[in-house]
Design an enzyme around this catalytic site. Sequence first.
Site, mmCIF file in Angstrom:
data_model
loop_
_atom_site.group_PDB
_atom_site.id
_atom_site.type_symbol
_atom_site.label_atom_id
_atom_site.label_comp_id
_atom_site.label_asym_id
_atom_site.label_seq_id
_atom_site.Cartn_x
_atom_site.Cartn_y
_atom_site.Cartn_z
ATOM 1 N N TYR A 116 -0.927 13.189 7.094
ATOM 2 C CA TYR A 116 -0.666 11.974 7.924
ATOM 3 C C TYR A 116 0.828 12.341 8.307
ATOM 4 O O TYR A 116 1.680 12.579 7.608
ATOM 5 C CB TYR A 116 -1.021 10.603 7.350
ATOM 6 C CG TYR A 116 -2.262 10.179 7.437
ATOM 7 C CD1 TYR A 116 -3.319 10.772 7.940
ATOM 8 C CD2 TYR A 116 -2.656 8.878 6.688
ATOM 9 C CE1 TYR A 116 -4.490 10.194 8.115
ATOM 10 C CE2 TYR A 116 -3.782 8.333 6.609
ATOM 11 C CZ TYR A 116 -4.756 9.076 7.434
ATOM 12 O OH TYR A 116 -6.098 8.445 7.497
ATOM 13 N N GLU B 235 -14.119 -1.088 6.339
ATOM 14 C CA GLU B 235 -14.138 0.136 5.727
ATOM 15 C C GLU B 235 -15.418 0.612 4.964
ATOM 16 O O GLU B 235 -15.691 -0.408 4.249
ATOM 17 C CB GLU B 235 -12.813 0.310 4.967
ATOM 18 C CG GLU B 235 -12.661 1.957 4.450
ATOM 19 C CD GLU B 235 -11.172 1.925 3.469
ATOM 20 O OE1 GLU B 235 -10.172 1.688 3.989
ATOM 21 O OE2 GLU B 235 -11.183 2.350 2.162
ATOM 22 N N TYR C 119 0.777 -1.263 0.135
ATOM 23 C CA TYR C 119 0.012 0.118 -0.140
ATOM 24 C C TYR C 119 0.851 1.027 -0.019
ATOM 25 O O TYR C 119 0.609 2.286 -0.737
ATOM 26 C CB TYR C 119 -1.083 0.019 1.186
ATOM 27 C CG TYR C 119 -1.676 1.183 1.298
ATOM 28 C CD1 TYR C 119 -2.330 1.764 0.386
ATOM 29 C CD2 TYR C 119 -1.315 2.073 2.600
ATOM 30 C CE1 TYR C 119 -3.170 2.977 0.340
ATOM 31 C CE2 TYR C 119 -2.117 3.340 2.446
ATOM 32 C CZ TYR C 119 -2.922 3.905 1.741
ATOM 33 O OH TYR C 119 -3.641 4.882 1.413
ATOM 34 N N ARG D 62 -11.267 13.363 1.742
ATOM 35 C CA ARG D 62 -12.267 12.352 2.576
ATOM 36 C C ARG D 62 -13.558 12.156 1.910
ATOM 37 O O ARG D 62 -14.431 11.309 1.946
ATOM 38 C CB ARG D 62 -12.393 12.841 4.199
ATOM 39 C CG ARG D 62 -11.181 12.920 4.775
ATOM 40 C CD ARG D 62 -10.583 11.678 5.115
ATOM 41 N NE ARG D 62 -9.548 11.568 6.050
ATOM 42 C CZ ARG D 62 -8.713 10.695 6.189
ATOM 43 N NH1 ARG D 62 -9.036 9.387 5.757
ATOM 44 N NH2 ARG D 62 -7.556 10.640 6.804
ATOM 45 N N ARG E 139 1.665 6.725 -6.782
ATOM 46 C CA ARG E 139 0.370 7.850 -7.080
ATOM 47 C C ARG E 139 0.852 9.084 -6.870
ATOM 48 O O ARG E 139 0.826 10.055 -7.695
ATOM 49 C CB ARG E 139 -0.617 7.362 -5.967
ATOM 50 C CG ARG E 139 -1.744 8.396 -6.061
ATOM 51 C CD ARG E 139 -3.112 8.105 -5.331
ATOM 52 N NE ARG E 139 -2.761 7.893 -4.024
ATOM 53 C CZ ARG E 139 -3.677 7.525 -3.118
ATOM 54 N NH1 ARG E 139 -4.961 7.194 -3.381
ATOM 55 N NH2 ARG E 139 -3.592 7.109 -1.699
#
Length: 323
Positions: free
Chosen positions: A199, A315, A138, A211, A145
Amino acid sequence: MALAAGLQFDYVSLAEGAPARWDDVLGVVTFGDGAAPTGNIPLITVRTPVLAGGGGCEVWRAQGRVESGQHSQVQYRRSDDLLFGWISLTEASGLGAATEQAYREVFATVNELGYPHLARIWNYLPQINVETQGLERYRQFNSARRNALIAYKRELTGNVPAACALGSVTGSPLVVYFLASRQAVTAVENPRQVSAYEYPEQYGPKPAFSRASILDGTLFISGTASIVGHETVHVGDVAAQTREILANLEALVSEANRLAGGPSRFDMKSLAYKVYVRNRPDLAVIQSQLRATLGPHARLLYLQADICREDLLVEIEAVGRSN
Ligand code: 3EB
């Protein structure tokens, strides 16, 4: 379910997955390991087993004529205002290379066709929590990305797309699908959480997603987990994680209403939900928590998928229109 001017969304069963009318279909996403329904437009296949609800097929429609096309390896369907695209790549040279290539091709496609505003991106990759070359996959995905965003001079904070990133069955390709628009998109952050793009370093390369996003009266809520601030809460307690997610979703709906202004409102009861369950035996507990809050008629599709932190058991993402 009617979404933004023209945009419509529904969960259907696999049997219904080949709509009788294709002329206004932007895209069809099939989940699970079953055979994909046949039709005269390509379908997106995401290998995450279906556990319950919804039938396992997601159909996006637009108003007016829709046409198909392909730009490099991105396939798409587009209306006057919206472009729904997808790319599936095998990891010939590793996950990082595949991710960077997928995102470069997505940005090239939306830029060149004139739909530069990305409202929502869905990401599915196998073995999401497995560490290779000293870095969890991840985190490799996040790094790649970011590299593609930088290469295309896109923002890394603030105005970034809503997203989710989930684990698919081992051996699956990287699958990225997305909805892009000619019109600007409003990014929404959760007041209960640190923005993912802020983060702290302990979580690795900063994830570039918002979000939630609002596009012309439609709210897209990103994958939402049991995170408060930047920390996972309720480790090992799936019922409490589900309740914390509901609190996060409520906060996002309120924040979206604040940002959208005007008289129309988003509300929890009129959203459609996709629920990712890490461990199959947790399904019943998650279902009972969600029914207690959302009622018996909520539209919910439950999929088995690994989630991007080892300690997250569930999730939830959502989509819906203001009323
Ligand atoms: C989180 O809040 C959980 O990397 O695109 C949720 C939504 C998560 C999107 C992504 C990751 C992503 O950090 C994980």
